[in-house]
Design a protein around this motif. Structure first.
Motif, PDB file in Angstrom:
ATOM      1  N   THR A 148      49.199-126.680  -6.655  1.00  0.00           N
ATOM      2  CA  THR A 148      48.119-126.352  -7.310  1.00  0.00           C
ATOM      3  C   THR A 148      46.974-127.577  -7.051  1.00  0.00           C
ATOM      4  OG1 THR A 148      49.009-127.414  -9.203  1.00  0.00           O
ATOM      5  CG2 THR A 148      48.721-124.934  -9.192  1.00  0.00           C
ATOM      6  N   ASN A 233      50.461-117.571  -3.093  1.00  0.00           N
ATOM      7  CA  ASN A 233      50.168-116.228  -3.723  1.00  0.00           C
ATOM      8  C   ASN A 233      49.324-115.337  -2.770  1.00  0.00           C
ATOM      9  OD1 ASN A 233      50.701-114.391  -5.395  1.00  0.00           O
ATOM     10  ND2 ASN A 233      49.918-115.555  -7.414  1.00  0.00           N
ATOM     11  N   ARG A 235      46.515-116.289  -1.204  1.00  0.00           N
ATOM     12  CA  ARG A 235      45.342-116.746  -1.206  1.00  0.00           C
ATOM     13  C   ARG A 235      45.022-117.732  -0.154  1.00  0.00           C
ATOM     14  NH1 ARG A 235      44.156-117.825  -7.409  1.00  0.00           N
ATOM     15  NH2 ARG A 235      44.725-115.704  -8.402  1.00  0.00           N
ATOM     16  N   PRO A 238      45.042-123.834  -3.232  1.00  0.00           N
ATOM     17  CA  PRO A 238      43.990-124.063  -3.701  1.00  0.00           C
ATOM     18  C   PRO A 238      42.668-124.385  -2.742  1.00  0.00           C
ATOM     19  CG  PRO A 238      45.232-125.541  -4.332  1.00  0.00           C
ATOM     20  CD  PRO A 238      46.060-124.639  -3.698  1.00  0.00           C
TER      21      PRO A 238
ATOM     22  N   THR B  77      47.156-108.501  -8.204  1.00  0.00           N
ATOM     23  CA  THR B  77      46.601-108.982  -6.886  1.00  0.00           C
ATOM     24  C   THR B  77      47.809-108.301  -5.849  1.00  0.00           C
ATOM     25  OG1 THR B  77      46.291-111.003  -8.089  1.00  0.00           O
ATOM     26  CG2 THR B  77      46.207-110.943  -5.717  1.00  0.00           C
ATOM     27  N   VAL B 252      43.466-122.820 -11.487  1.00  0.00           N
ATOM     28  CA  VAL B 252      43.433-122.345 -10.178  1.00  0.00           C
ATOM     29  C   VAL B 252      44.670-121.182  -9.984  1.00  0.00           C
ATOM     30  CG1 VAL B 252      45.373-124.051  -9.247  1.00  0.00           C
ATOM     31  CG2 VAL B 252      43.469-123.179  -7.791  1.00  0.00           C
ATOM     32  N   LYS B 253      45.538-120.955 -10.925  1.00  0.00           N
ATOM     33  CA  LYS B 253      46.775-120.107 -10.756  1.00  0.00           C
ATOM     34  C   LYS B 253      46.258-118.563 -11.371  1.00  0.00           C
ATOM     35  CE  LYS B 253      50.945-121.187 -11.472  1.00  0.00           C
ATOM     36  NZ  LYS B 253      51.986-122.008 -12.103  1.00  0.00           N
ATOM     37  N   LEU B 254      45.163-118.469 -11.945  1.00  0.00           N
ATOM     38  CA  LEU B 254      44.671-117.116 -12.724  1.00  0.00           C
ATOM     39  C   LEU B 254      44.828-116.324 -11.696  1.00  0.00           C
ATOM     40  CD1 LEU B 254      41.865-118.296 -14.993  1.00  0.00           C
ATOM     41  CD2 LEU B 254      44.251-117.828 -15.588  1.00  0.00           C
ATOM     42  N   ASP B 255      45.651-115.097 -12.146  1.00  0.00           N
ATOM     43  CA  ASP B 255      45.861-113.974 -11.017  1.00  0.00           C
ATOM     44  C   ASP B 255      45.993-112.611 -11.883  1.00  0.00           C
ATOM     45  OD1 ASP B 255      48.356-114.116 -11.952  1.00  0.00           O
ATOM     46  OD2 ASP B 255      49.228-114.343  -9.857  1.00  0.00           O
ATOM     47  N   ASN B 260      51.023-116.123 -15.440  1.00  0.00           N
ATOM     48  CA  ASN B 260      50.041-117.172 -15.167  1.00  0.00           C
ATOM     49  C   ASN B 260      48.827-117.318 -15.909  1.00  0.00           C
ATOM     50  OD1 ASN B 260      51.284-118.075 -12.706  1.00  0.00           O
ATOM     51  ND2 ASN B 260      50.721-116.766 -11.523  1.00  0.00           N
ATOM     52  N   GLN B 398      36.037-116.238  -7.050  1.00  0.00           N
ATOM     53  CA  GLN B 398      37.342-117.220  -7.479  1.00  0.00           C
ATOM     54  C   GLN B 398      37.576-118.262  -6.446  1.00  0.00           C
ATOM     55  OE1 GLN B 398      40.854-115.185  -8.925  1.00  0.00           O
ATOM     56  NE2 GLN B 398      41.753-116.860  -9.658  1.00  0.00           N
TER      57      GLN B 398
END
Lengths: 296, 428
Positions: A148, A233, A235, A238, B77, B252-255, B260, B398
């Motif tokens: 993260t 994930n 994306r 970060p 997601t 930062v991990k919100l999905d 999370n 995001q």
């Protein structure tokens, strides 16, 4: 019936040829065509000429950052991985009864490496509150979660790549076994130390294998996708710190429906890889030694 | 010595094998010859929702012996990552759960079948406002599976022990800042006052609507400017730097998944969400009771709206649009199915079912139902389905906020980049 033999050979080849044509050459040509179109997967592709390529180079900041992320990854992970592979191969090259066991043990991560499961485990290990963060905390270093943190996330993927040094290691090991022992005997008689022997005998004799591994691992690194996809994930985060070229290509094609654009990216990658490989082969003449040849 | 091989025998073997594989392949393709129709239904959600959905599927299969339904699900997601690939490849399920934000995207790209003719569904008990959310260029492509609205979820115990009055209609953004700050300070950030809401475009939308703006205009253009985004991200940055809101590592991990969600892990005392998140097991999963309150607002407008929480569509290339519509009809209108599902996908959309289900609720769904009764009169109509590219804008919202979280950009710089990207995304 000697005249029958080539025909039968083709017959037996046909499954492979059909596979190559239908699953590789065909789609590649289709993607070349699509790279000149505006194509959203569902409707008919619309011819737009070089527009996709123009946009890539002029108005896409994420493209630029994905190129940097990928270059950084290739330049850091490939030398580290090859060094690890060569180092362990040298250690394993000593005669030992347990050699087979060690070889398998070090090779295992390579087999698992591209799998989704290992990437998932990696993510958990380096996650916030994961094993790594806790270990660092225990010795008083507060790192936070690695995956993260935009400064550390790429490092996590590099470590995963380096850990999978098994495949090049096995190839190095095979190469080391090909070096005639007389050379080492002679150097020992001459009183050469370990370093001198390594530099003057091992490296030159091994250089064709080094070249092979270097080309292969560089291409692999450029094409790496799964670890970045799983660990971030999907994306590349970060903050786009793990946005590999291939991952961005995937996002463009499959989550934003810009398949034409993604195809242009794929072809650009292919061209760059071909160019890089050509450069490596050209410069190889300067440092690769093939025994039985006059040294240039 | 040359081995003696009969080439004729080899040829015969090859022909036989090829024919056999063709026959086998053909047989596999015609698996439905016996008259049963196999439907595939795919949705996003947690295990809780899956259990209830499977119960409804079982009931449907009992009553329709010729049809089987196979259900698969994933987190939000992952679900959409997979769906785009499958739709693009032509192999998607027959029945697709759809998000309001993406429906126009899929419909415009000719991936959805219209609910018409023998594939029609009885919509007489559904409200027009909800149906409008699935109507694109006058054609009905998506039906609402439930109705929900935005809200503020919070842990009432933490709230009370910090000496705070429960949030209620009329509370303001300043109240929110003060309350969450107080909680973080008192508990030494265990839990944090609130989940950082900066990255989520959905909550920004409510905030915009309170200011008489919207995400998209009627013409499908961006309805906000860099100034709006800057103000929003300055607010959340202030909360984060004062540690009232969750730290970057968590944010930062919100999905959209519970795994999370800092709220679910007791790392935050409150956060914005949809009331449809209140499923029967919510209190167990969250490990405590959770309450719902309306959004804070500085104006008379609440900004929240009655949203189709989820929609359902039929894939254009489905071989069984009629049976798919039959299943959807059952899912929406059957009173028993409605009782099983309760509020797991939001308020039932069939008005009779909604009233009936409301009587039987307990636990978290009851909290959501009561909340809907409370804010119902203040809710406004949903905006029209957003333009093509809206999905990419939500993702960008995001992603660009990541840079704010890690101090790589000021809210202003990030906001300007977002606007640039958003305009590109909806223009292309």
């Amino acid at each position: 019936m000697p005249d029958e033999r080539p025909r039968v050979a083709y017959l037996f080849l046909s499954p492979w040829v059909a596979g190559a044509l239908l699953l590789t050459v065909g789609p590649m040509l289709a993607s070349l065509y699509l790279s000149f179109t505006d194509y959203d997967l569902f409707t008919t592709p619309k011819w737009i000429g070089l527009e996709n390529y123009r946009r890539l180079f002029t108005s896409d900041d994420r493209f630029v950052s994905s190129v940097w992320v990928t270059l950084r990854y290739v330049l850091i992970s490939t030398p580290l991985k090859l060094a690890a592979a060569l180092g362990v191969a040298l250690l394993l090259n000593r005669a030992s009864r347990a050699q087979g066991v060690y070889r398998s043990a070090f090779y295992a991560p390579s087999l698992l490496g591209t799998s989704v499961a290992v990437a998932l485990v990696w993510r958990v290990i380096f996650d916030r509150d994961g094993v790594v963060e806790r270990s660092f905390d225990a010795v008083g270093l507060h790192t936070g979660g690695w995956t993260t943190n935009p400064r550390l996330a790429l490092l996590v993927i590099v470590l995963l790549a380096v850990w999978q040094f098994g495949a090049p290691m096995v190839i190095f090991l095979a190469g080391l076994k090909q070096i005639p022992p007389e050379l080492y005997d002679a150097s020992a008689v001459d009183g050469a130390g370990w370093w001198r022997t390594f530099r003057s005998i091992t490296v030159p004799m091994l250089s064709p294998v080094i070249l092979f591994n270097l080309v292969l691992e560089t291409i692999h690194a450029f094409q790496s996708f799964t670890p970045a996809f799983i660990i971030s994930n999907g994306r590349g985060g970060p903050s786009d710190s793990t946005l590999f070229y291939t991952l961005y290509l995937y996002q463009r094609g499959f989550t934003e429906f810009r398949m034409g654009y993604a195809s242009a990216m794929a072809w650009l990658l292919l061209l760059v890889l071909a160019g890089l490989t050509a450069v490596v082969f050209r410069t190889a003449r300067l440092w690769v030694f093939y025994s039985g040849q006059e040294q240039r | 010595m040359r081995p003696r091989i009969s080439w004729n025998a080899v040829r015969l073997a090859i022909v036989t094998l090829t024919t056999a594989s063709l026959i086998l392949g053909g047989a596999a393709a015609c698996g439905e010859e016996d008259g049963t129709v196999n439907l595939r239904f795919t949705w996003w959600g947690n295990a809780d929702r899956a259990k209830l959905t499977e119960q409804v599927i079982d009931r449907f299969e009992q009553q329709h012996p010729g049809i089987t339904v196979e259900g698969t699900y994933a987190e939000f997601t992952a679900y959409f990552q997979k769906l785009t690939t499958e739709v693009g490849g032509g192999g998607a399920a027959d029945i697709l759960q759809m998000d309001y934000r993406y429906v126009r995207e899929y419909a415009d790209r000719n991936a959805l079948a219209e609910f018409t003719g023998n594939a029609a569904v009885d919509t007489s008990k559904l409200s027009d406002a909800l149906l409008a959310g699935g109507t694109i260029n006058g054609k009905l492509f998506a039906l609402p599976l439930g109705q929900n609205t935005q809200g503020f979820t919070y842990d009432p115990t933490v709230w009370a022990s910090a000496g705070l009055t429960a949030p209620a209609l009329g509370w303001t953004w300043n109240d929110l800042v003060a309350a969450t700050q107080r909680i973080s300070d008192i508990t030494s950030r265990r839990p944090y006052g609130v989940v950082d809401f900066g990255p989520i475009e959905d909550w920004f939308e409510v905030w915009l609507r309170q200011r008489a703006k919207s995400l998209y205009t009627e013409a499908g253009q961006l309805g906000y400017t860099a100034d709006d985004v800057t103000a929003w991200w300055e607010l959340t940055t202030r909360l984060r730097t004062s540690q009232a809101a969750t730290e970057a590592d968590l944010t930062v991990k919100l999905d959209g998944s519970q795994a999370n969600d800092p709220m679910a892990k007791k790392l935050a005392a409150s956060g914005f969400g949809y009331d449809s998140g209140m499923t029967p097991q919510t209190f167990e999963i969250f490990g405590r009771e959770i309450a719902l309150a309306p959004f804070p607002s500085d104006s008379d407008a609440l900004g929240q709206y009655a949203k189709p929480s989820m929609q359902v569509c039929v894939f254009k290339r489905s071989k069984h649009p009629k049976e798919a519509a039959q299943f959807i009809d059952f899912f929406l209108n059957d009173p028993e199915a409605a009782k099983i599902l309760a509020l797991s996908r939001g308020m039932p959309v069939n008005s009779d079912n909604r009233a009936a289900v409301g009587q039987t609720l307990t636990g978290p769904p009851k909290v959501a139902y009561d909340y809907e009764q409370l804010v119902g009169p203040k809710l406004t109509d949903a905006p029209p389905p957003p333009p093509k590219g809206a999905g990419a804008v939500k993702t960008a919202f995001q992603r660009v906020y990541d840079d704010v979280l890690f101090d790589r950009a000021t809210p202003r710089e990030a906001a300007e980049r977002l606007i640039k990207e958003a305009q590109q995304a909806i223009a292309e």
